[in-house]
Design a protein around this motif. Sequence first.
Motif, PDB file in Angstrom:
ATOM      1  N   GLN A  53       0.845  -1.203   0.100  1.00  0.00           N
ATOM      2  CA  GLN A  53      -0.108  -0.097   0.081  1.00  0.00           C
ATOM      3  C   GLN A  53       0.551   1.209   0.101  1.00  0.00           C
ATOM      4  OE1 GLN A  53      -3.431   0.188  -0.326  1.00  0.00           O
ATOM      5  NE2 GLN A  53      -3.276  -2.018  -0.513  1.00  0.00           N
ATOM      6  N   ALA A  71      -4.712  14.292  -1.987  1.00  0.00           N
ATOM      7  CA  ALA A  71      -5.992  13.360  -2.074  1.00  0.00           C
ATOM      8  C   ALA A  71      -5.623  11.926  -2.312  1.00  0.00           C
ATOM      9  CB  ALA A  71      -6.592  13.890  -3.354  1.00  0.00           C
ATOM     10  N   ALA A  73      -3.218  10.249  -0.986  1.00  0.00           N
ATOM     11  CA  ALA A  73      -2.848   9.931   0.357  1.00  0.00           C
ATOM     12  C   ALA A  73      -4.016   9.536   1.372  1.00  0.00           C
ATOM     13  CB  ALA A  73      -1.936  10.825   1.085  1.00  0.00           C
ATOM     14  N   GLY A  74      -5.230  10.465   1.167  1.00  0.00           N
ATOM     15  CA  GLY A  74      -6.320  10.236   1.703  1.00  0.00           C
ATOM     16  C   GLY A  74      -7.099   8.982   1.099  1.00  0.00           C
ATOM     17  N   ILE A  76      -5.639   6.433  -0.264  1.00  0.00           N
ATOM     18  CA  ILE A  76      -4.744   5.037   0.083  1.00  0.00           C
ATOM     19  C   ILE A  76      -5.093   4.644   1.435  1.00  0.00           C
ATOM     20  CG2 ILE A  76      -2.670   4.322   0.650  1.00  0.00           C
ATOM     21  CD1 ILE A  76      -3.002   3.745  -1.862  1.00  0.00           C
ATOM     22  N   ILE A  77      -5.278   5.396   2.359  1.00  0.00           N
ATOM     23  CA  ILE A  77      -5.415   4.959   3.776  1.00  0.00           C
ATOM     24  C   ILE A  77      -7.008   4.533   4.145  1.00  0.00           C
ATOM     25  CG2 ILE A  77      -5.977   7.241   4.885  1.00  0.00           C
ATOM     26  CD1 ILE A  77      -3.776   5.030   6.466  1.00  0.00           C
ATOM     27  N   MET A  78      -7.863   5.194   3.088  1.00  0.00           N
ATOM     28  CA  MET A  78      -9.378   4.843   3.156  1.00  0.00           C
ATOM     29  C   MET A  78      -9.372   3.413   2.295  1.00  0.00           C
ATOM     30  SD  MET A  78     -12.347   5.100   3.957  1.00  0.00           S
ATOM     31  CE  MET A  78     -12.489   6.714   4.635  1.00  0.00           C
ATOM     32  N   LEU A  80      -7.259   1.046   2.596  1.00  0.00           N
ATOM     33  CA  LEU A  80      -6.880   0.147   3.500  1.00  0.00           C
ATOM     34  C   LEU A  80      -8.230  -0.252   4.332  1.00  0.00           C
ATOM     35  CD1 LEU A  80      -3.257   0.596   4.708  1.00  0.00           C
ATOM     36  CD2 LEU A  80      -4.154  -1.460   4.097  1.00  0.00           C
ATOM     37  N   ALA A  81      -8.732   0.758   4.807  1.00  0.00           N
ATOM     38  CA  ALA A  81      -9.895   0.677   5.997  1.00  0.00           C
ATOM     39  C   ALA A  81     -10.951  -0.232   5.262  1.00  0.00           C
ATOM     40  CB  ALA A  81     -10.319   2.088   6.218  1.00  0.00           C
ATOM     41  N   PHE A  84     -10.181  -3.915   4.696  1.00  0.00           N
ATOM     42  CA  PHE A  84     -10.193  -4.620   5.793  1.00  0.00           C
ATOM     43  C   PHE A  84     -11.444  -4.952   6.232  1.00  0.00           C
ATOM     44  CE2 PHE A  84      -5.460  -4.139   6.396  1.00  0.00           C
ATOM     45  CZ  PHE A  84      -4.959  -5.331   6.568  1.00  0.00           C
ATOM     46  N   LEU A  85     -12.487  -4.067   6.525  1.00  0.00           N
ATOM     47  CA  LEU A  85     -13.752  -4.085   6.903  1.00  0.00           C
ATOM     48  C   LEU A  85     -14.492  -4.880   5.985  1.00  0.00           C
ATOM     49  CD1 LEU A  85     -14.056  -0.514   8.698  1.00  0.00           C
ATOM     50  CD2 LEU A  85     -13.725  -2.713   9.500  1.00  0.00           C
ATOM     51  N   PHE A 151     -14.185  11.662  -3.791  1.00  0.00           N
ATOM     52  CA  PHE A 151     -13.947  10.633  -2.551  1.00  0.00           C
ATOM     53  C   PHE A 151     -14.929   9.906  -2.329  1.00  0.00           C
ATOM     54  CE2 PHE A 151     -12.606   9.727   1.864  1.00  0.00           C
ATOM     55  CZ  PHE A 151     -11.387   9.287   1.419  1.00  0.00           C
TER      56      PHE A 151
END
Lengths: 473, 473, 473
Positions: A53, A71, A73-74, A76-78, A80-81, A84-85, A151
């Motif tokens: 990632q 943007a 960066a935002g 990529i972290i979302m 991952l979230a 997983f969920l 987004f």
Amino acid sequence: MRLRSLRTLVAAGVLLLGVPGLAAAQGGALAQTDFALNTLWVVLAGVLVLFMQAGFLLLETGLSRMKNAGAVAGKIIMNLAIAFLMFWATGFALGFGDGNNFLGSTGWFLDLGTLDYGAGGGTEAFFFFQAVFAAVSLAIVYGTMLDRTKFGAYIIFGILFVGIIYPIVAHWTWGGGWLAQDGFLDFAGSSVVHLQGALAALTGTLVLGPRLLKFRNGKAQPLPGHSIPLFMLGVIILWVGWMGFNGGSTLAAVGQNFADVIVNTNLAAAGGVIGATLGSLIMFRTLDVSQMGNGAIAALVGITAGCAFVDPWAAVVIGFVAGIIAPPIVVLLDKIKVDDPIGAIPVHGIAGVWGTLAIGLFAPAARTVDVDLGAGAGLFYGGGGQQLWVQFYGVAATIAFTGVLTLVVWLLIKWTIGLRVSETQEMAGLDISEHGMYGYPEQFIEVPGAFPESTRQSAGMVASAPPTTTTSD
Amino acid sequence: MRLRSLRTLVAAGVLLLGVPGLAAAQGGALAQTDFALNTLWVVLAGVLVLFMQAGFLLLETGLSRMKNAGAVAGKIIMNLAIAFLMFWATGFALGFGDGNNFLGSTGWFLDLGTLDYGAGGGTEAFFFFQAVFAAVSLAIVYGTMLDRTKFGAYIIFGILFVGIIYPIVAHWTWGGGWLAQDGFLDFAGSSVVHLQGALAALTGTLVLGPRLLKFRNGKAQPLPGHSIPLFMLGVIILWVGWMGFNGGSTLAAVGQNFADVIVNTNLAAAGGVIGATLGSLIMFRTLDVSQMGNGAIAALVGITAGCAFVDPWAAVVIGFVAGIIAPPIVVLLDKIKVDDPIGAIPVHGIAGVWGTLAIGLFAPAARTVDVDLGAGAGLFYGGGGQQLWVQFYGVAATIAFTGVLTLVVWLLIKWTIGLRVSETQEMAGLDISEHGMYGYPEQFIEVPGAFPESTRQSAGMVASAPPTTTTSD
Amino acid sequence: MRLRSLRTLVAAGVLLLGVPGLAAAQGGALAQTDFALNTLWVVLAGVLVLFMQAGFLLLETGLSRMKNAGAVAGKIIMNLAIAFLMFWATGFALGFGDGNNFLGSTGWFLDLGTLDYGAGGGTEAFFFFQAVFAAVSLAIVYGTMLDRTKFGAYIIFGILFVGIIYPIVAHWTWGGGWLAQDGFLDFAGSSVVHLQGALAALTGTLVLGPRLLKFRNGKAQPLPGHSIPLFMLGVIILWVGWMGFNGGSTLAAVGQNFADVIVNTNLAAAGGVIGATLGSLIMFRTLDVSQMGNGAIAALVGITAGCAFVDPWAAVVIGFVAGIIAPPIVVLLDKIKVDDPIGAIPVHGIAGVWGTLAIGLFAPAARTVDVDLGAGAGLFYGGGGQQLWVQFYGVAATIAFTGVLTLVVWLLIKWTIGLRVSETQEMAGLDISEHGMYGYPEQFIEVPGAFPESTRQSAGMVASAPPTTTTSD
């Protein structure tokens, strides 16, 4: 397709032999050691895949203009979230639960009472490994859609993709579904992971349209990314992560040929760099660094399906071909006005198809594949024409299913909440228009105390006062 | 020095004793577990060493000016490609194949029929581990030559260095060659990897000459790199990667003291930071951040040879000395007008020599070294004066061989295709002159849509229209 | 703790003991394999934790202004040096040596004769793992104090913090001290590592005061960091490193549930991203990317205490809460004029308290915890109210002890050598005023040959001639 756990197998074997006492205890202890060792490999390989990632973050942000870097960066972290969920809630059950040939239907929310991947490193390790794979597939999508996608739209797509679409194809191939039963081989996911991601990227960019300014007067113009060092750091991190992606797909360590897989994967990547360098020289008359990096990735995608099946020389050839065909495809996409800012379509899509088919061309016939899970478990496969045919229709089915479904999802999003930001927002950049702050504030606005002297101001570099009132600095 | 595989040993031992059935099966199963565990350690250590390429990318690009940052990225990815392909084709055979005291001659293209490194984690894992070591040695070379070397010249040098020069010295020390037989100790390659790389860098910069503007009016002037954060990220990644570099050089996990190696390596690096901080204060009256980072690397190089042989306090001393001597050597090189932009000569060369000799000073005499392969395997060595003498002539032989050969190669390249770009190209920067696009385009050219407002244009920041027609954005 | 090589063992055992001895030898051989496997996990987990230093470098430098970015790099590498040397000299002995309920008192300088952590992977591996934990705790401190703290003051604090303060609380909880005996649970250090670091950060910023320009006319104004891409790369690296941080805290692989820990840790982080995204929307009406990244970290801190004890759904809840409360706390800190540039107080402090208490809320009662070392070893704990009370006073004791001691140290430093740089130095930036060179020289000064054309000069961007005479470029 699933086998009982190694623990069970060994215990059973020992008991059947009727050897009492110490020997049985020894066998149990060794089985526990093997289980821990297998778990360790699957978990650490999963950690390497998780690290990919960071690779996608850097590759995509490096190829973005500065006004859109935050943007990415935002997203990529979302990414991952969501991965997983959703994979926990539904994806793992649809992909790897017990069910029918089309999808699984047990193990929602990782309910360990209803599914058992005891082989290899146990169900939890296997879940983690598969969840980070899903996160990779989703990460591929965004690169092609950057600089112009809402987004919120991406979140909705991600939920549906990881929660439903991706795992169904994974079930066909890796969860004992119909393609697995037909002998379709995709060791670590040239098709399952990379082609699916690239298909979603392709349908996404078709529905979105190209970035503003990309095609002017009927000609493609370069919109170069802002940082080749970050891009290349991303490439190397992806290369490193691929050691877990392909190597860990043995799903166990004991008795597995993961060192072979590692050698093949690296040789292919090396071949891909050479291929893309030549391709860049031929197509652009220059040593384009972004093409060289993308050549490595294309080759890694290409060898992903067959890394456990082919010989090292074949790995070099597969990687080289994946690398050399990428630059012409970039030109072709420009010609037909499909805007793919990071090259996900050639690198993950075309190379994914090539890698999946290449098994039919390069894998020796009648070779045993030692994997605990998945289509190839203990299988003597035929190689050659028959195998090529299975590979072909496996790819075709993936393209049909994922292509159509992702197209429908993108269209539904477009027709409801909207998929693309406004022209004003796009020109201003997604950082400021969607996230309230630039990713590189000092390049665009007056940051208090940023400059020791007032030189920048005097040079007219300051656009305006900070347009946000957030205090989250 | 090579042993047959552990599997074979155990199987043979058990069978010779005539214990039938289960016991043999148990022994075989445990041997398989041990083999998998050893393979896992060697492969994962190799992955950490592979990751060091990201460290070199960042360290070198961080210490480059922005106009050359993309070229560094191009070189690093090509570095990996050359290293894997050439080490596969010839390097591994010359280094670790069966042969004579000077070089190996079996195992071309990883022909498993003609060589067997079954001990530890098997031949494929061992090949991967050695290939990434060769890639490190080659990566060291480029840093000293950045900003002015032709891309094509570097490729040719890399092919010869990894394919022929590097593996021959590796054979002397690690492949059972003459230095190994004399008891020369270089656990993880202070000399084999780092000194060789630094020698090639030194001869390279002597043939190339310094960067333009470096020496003006007879005085060295600073040409500071463009990003200390990226530089330091590179340092930390190298530190992390060194856990595999030194730790993995046990070449097996079972029965090996790799945790000791890890402790020594970290303590040395810590000592090196302190040493270099003091050295920077003394020489420059400032806490130079690049010196602090280089001090860590110098110490890591210094402890590489002896990390398995010395006590923790000695590791701290070895690291401290490697760190504190680096700043004075930087000053010395400036005085004698040798231009070494990243400090590879003090950090990899001088520290490499120091670390190799330090074994003779700090390693306790008559200590058993438990490594499966290499010079120190199962060896009770003498320590003290005799060992110091062997260490000395091992270093001298490496300097003579690699120094002369790399000098010859650089001169041949200079006299044929040319080694250095033109002055015009160098002033323009290698990114645009060799690769057709800046590594940071928005800093130099008008990128369409890069700036929301027209502020930069109004400030006169735009040099010219994009000088490239590539469409690979 | 060191064992002879497996070769020796196998040969000796098999040959000397004969048939009856074989089973025993097999048991011994398996124990050696288990030892190697446990060591491997602890060492590799420690390497992942070591890598977290890169995460802190990036997170902190990303949230700094460009003029201070190089100073962060200098602090991080010094942070590692201090942590390893002080933990070796005194920290490990105070924390994990034999002693009384309050502190340990054997094992100075890793004296293996006086302490034995033979369980799991042996003393050296355990030392390495604990040393990198101490380095994480110290790294947390600096982020809150950046842009204005003297380098020398930070060194002195670091020596006392890692050498004395941190290990004492570690002893209470993990070294068999009074909290451990009371049944206090903190699996991987929500309190021991994160809360302690955040307390030192809080007392530090209280003694230091806010950055210049932060509060103007009684209102907080944003001082946004210079690079969200680097910040987010740091977040992902921390996330990846946390796999070792939490997973490795099983302190062994064989028979341990580390895959469960991995799953819980990732699900919590995912929940934290969602929580912080909502929190950002509620508090700031925007999708603040730095809040999203910090939400992941807060959740990781939150799940650190309980990752081995709770169910996956509870991990999601714990992470979500840690994430959603972070943005309001950022606002609160701004209101009470506490300046915390990176958000360490909400992310490591509040989330650390929350995570430690959450065990009392979410951990099922009477669950066996399989860890070799530390408070939870083989413990059936009570859960519920009683557990919550123990968790509460464990947190309170940590706050009282570390809060008071760090406050005293900061005040002593302030009253002697001084804690804060001058206003002139702060406005100029720490890079140039403390380290003699900018972290991004080309953004501030004229670097020779930096720009191909004279465009920047003509735009008035050049402040002055290089203000340093260092030759360490």
